[in-house]
Design a protein around this motif. Structure first.
Motif, PDB file in Angstrom:
ATOM      1  N   GLU A 126       0.825  -1.216   0.000  1.00  0.00           N
ATOM      2  CA  GLU A 126       0.000   0.000   0.000  1.00  0.00           C
ATOM      3  C   GLU A 126       0.861   1.269   0.000  1.00  0.00           C
ATOM      4  OE1 GLU A 126       0.303  -1.488   4.293  1.00  0.00           O
ATOM      5  OE2 GLU A 126      -0.055  -2.374   2.305  1.00  0.00           O
ATOM      6  N   ARG A 127       2.123   1.117   0.248  1.00  0.00           N
ATOM      7  CA  ARG A 127       3.034   2.269   0.241  1.00  0.00           C
ATOM      8  C   ARG A 127       3.517   2.604  -1.176  1.00  0.00           C
ATOM      9  NH1 ARG A 127       8.870   2.282   3.420  1.00  0.00           N
ATOM     10  NH2 ARG A 127       9.502   4.381   2.762  1.00  0.00           N
ATOM     11  N   ILE A 128       3.290   1.712  -2.117  1.00  0.00           N
ATOM     12  CA  ILE A 128       3.856   1.835  -3.466  1.00  0.00           C
ATOM     13  C   ILE A 128       2.766   2.191  -4.467  1.00  0.00           C
ATOM     14  CG2 ILE A 128       5.173   0.662  -5.271  1.00  0.00           C
ATOM     15  CD1 ILE A 128       6.137  -1.292  -3.039  1.00  0.00           C
ATOM     16  N   ILE A 129       3.008   3.223  -5.260  1.00  0.00           N
ATOM     17  CA  ILE A 129       2.082   3.651  -6.311  1.00  0.00           C
ATOM     18  C   ILE A 129       2.711   3.315  -7.667  1.00  0.00           C
ATOM     19  CG2 ILE A 129       0.788   5.575  -7.310  1.00  0.00           C
ATOM     20  CD1 ILE A 129       2.352   6.096  -3.932  1.00  0.00           C
ATOM     21  N   GLU A 130       1.966   2.638  -8.518  1.00  0.00           N
ATOM     22  CA  GLU A 130       2.476   2.279  -9.840  1.00  0.00           C
ATOM     23  C   GLU A 130       2.095   3.330 -10.882  1.00  0.00           C
ATOM     24  OE1 GLU A 130       2.108  -1.858 -11.230  1.00  0.00           O
ATOM     25  OE2 GLU A 130       1.201  -2.298  -9.271  1.00  0.00           O
ATOM     26  N   GLU A 131       3.027   3.641 -11.756  1.00  0.00           N
ATOM     27  CA  GLU A 131       2.769   4.429 -12.965  1.00  0.00           C
ATOM     28  C   GLU A 131       3.208   3.536 -14.128  1.00  0.00           C
ATOM     29  OE1 GLU A 131       3.013   5.729 -16.277  1.00  0.00           O
ATOM     30  OE2 GLU A 131       5.054   6.084 -15.538  1.00  0.00           O
ATOM     31  N   PRO A 132       2.287   2.796 -14.749  1.00  0.00           N
ATOM     32  CA  PRO A 132       2.660   1.731 -15.679  1.00  0.00           C
ATOM     33  C   PRO A 132       2.518   2.062 -17.163  1.00  0.00           C
ATOM     34  CG  PRO A 132       0.416   1.388 -14.970  1.00  0.00           C
ATOM     35  CD  PRO A 132       0.861   2.719 -14.386  1.00  0.00           C
ATOM     36  N   GLU A 133       2.442   3.355 -17.497  1.00  0.00           N
ATOM     37  CA  GLU A 133       2.157   3.708 -18.894  1.00  0.00           C
ATOM     38  C   GLU A 133       3.350   4.308 -19.635  1.00  0.00           C
ATOM     39  OE1 GLU A 133      -0.659   2.901 -20.218  1.00  0.00           O
ATOM     40  OE2 GLU A 133      -1.527   2.220 -18.327  1.00  0.00           O
ATOM     41  N   SER A 134       4.318   4.869 -18.933  1.00  0.00           N
ATOM     42  CA  SER A 134       5.383   5.628 -19.596  1.00  0.00           C
ATOM     43  C   SER A 134       6.335   4.714 -20.367  1.00  0.00           C
ATOM     44  CB  SER A 134       6.162   6.454 -18.564  1.00  0.00           C
ATOM     45  OG  SER A 134       6.637   5.636 -17.518  1.00  0.00           O
ATOM     46  N   THR A 135       6.866   5.265 -21.464  1.00  0.00           N
ATOM     47  CA  THR A 135       7.776   4.509 -22.320  1.00  0.00           C
ATOM     48  C   THR A 135       9.112   5.237 -22.527  1.00  0.00           C
ATOM     49  OG1 THR A 135       6.853   5.511 -24.329  1.00  0.00           O
ATOM     50  CG2 THR A 135       5.831   3.459 -23.551  1.00  0.00           C
ATOM     51  N   SER A 136       9.334   6.345 -21.833  1.00  0.00           N
ATOM     52  CA  SER A 136      10.566   7.117 -21.959  1.00  0.00           C
ATOM     53  C   SER A 136      10.751   7.937 -20.690  1.00  0.00           C
ATOM     54  CB  SER A 136      10.502   8.053 -23.172  1.00  0.00           C
ATOM     55  OG  SER A 136       9.515   9.050 -22.965  1.00  0.00           O
ATOM     56  N   THR A 137      11.926   8.546 -20.538  1.00  0.00           N
ATOM     57  CA  THR A 137      12.168   9.378 -19.357  1.00  0.00           C
ATOM     58  C   THR A 137      11.252  10.597 -19.348  1.00  0.00           C
ATOM     59  OG1 THR A 137      14.488   8.679 -19.401  1.00  0.00           O
ATOM     60  CG2 THR A 137      13.944  10.552 -18.012  1.00  0.00           C
TER      61      THR A 137
END
Length: 207
Positions: free
Chosen positions: A145-156
């Motif tokens: 629950e401490r970790i938030i995912e951002e799973p869409e990015s493909t570059s910096t």
């Protein structure tokens, strides 16, 4: 750009002087380097919306594996942001990403109230970089629950833009990026551009 760098350096020298430090001390003592980095991350010249100033400030910072001072000052509002790297074809973490995660784990254990954002898409075998990173951290004792995912990015650049949406929604007061030395300066520039002077951005080198 040379004039911009001189202006930023002069502002930094003035700020360190108020702390009773010198640029000679900053060069000699790593802990003072983190203080100087902290000053650069919050000074108005560096936190504006002018790309030349953002780049000049970032180039003046000394990249270090030491923890930024903003984590000591506000370990609840400051978010650790771990930048992804390519997975193997079967969705496994490669050594370069494991280095980032090990550095993030050290920071997470030192600052147990700091939220963590894992950012990276590019799925392999149905697993995103963010998903693999979260699984790695959870397997080593970090509460999910401490970790938030951002799973869409493909570059910096997308790491910065999409993570900024997360930070904005969570009302983060700062972001500390965790990535490898040869990636950190570029990442800090991209993130400082993305947050549009709203919050300070610092970094940790994955050693």
């Amino acid at each position: 750009m040379r004039v911009v760098r001189r202006t930023v350096l002069a502002a930094t020298v003035a700020a360190t002087a108020t702390l009773g430090l010198s640029t000679g001390q900053a060069a000699a003592t790593p802990s003072v380097d983190t203080i100087v980095n902290g000053i650069l991350s919050i000074t108005p010249l560096c936190q504006g919306t002018i790309d030349e100033l953002i780049i000049a400030c970032t180039e003046l910072e000394k990249l270090t594996p030491r923890f930024p001072v903003m984590l000591d000052m506000n370990p609840i509002g400051t978010h650790l942001v771990v930048l992804g790297a390519g997975l193997t074809e079967d969705g496994k973490i490669q050594p370069v990403l494991e280095q980032r995660l090990e550095a993030a784990l050290r920071a997470a254990e030192r600052y147990p109230t700091a939220p963590i954002v894992v950012t990276g898409g590019v799925p392999r075998d149905g697993i995103t970089e963010a998903g693999a990173m979260k699984e790695w951290l959870v397997s080593r004792g970090i509460p999910p629950e401490r970790i938030i995912e951002e799973p869409e990015s493909t570059s910096t650049v997308e790491n910065a833009r999409f993570t900024n949406d997360v930070l904005l929604e969570r009302r983060a007061t700062g972001a500390v990026l965790v990535t490898n030395r040869d990636h950190l300066e570029r990442a800090m520039i991209n993130f400082r551009q993305a947050v549009d002077a709203r919050i300070p951005v610092a970094g940790i080198v994955a050693a």
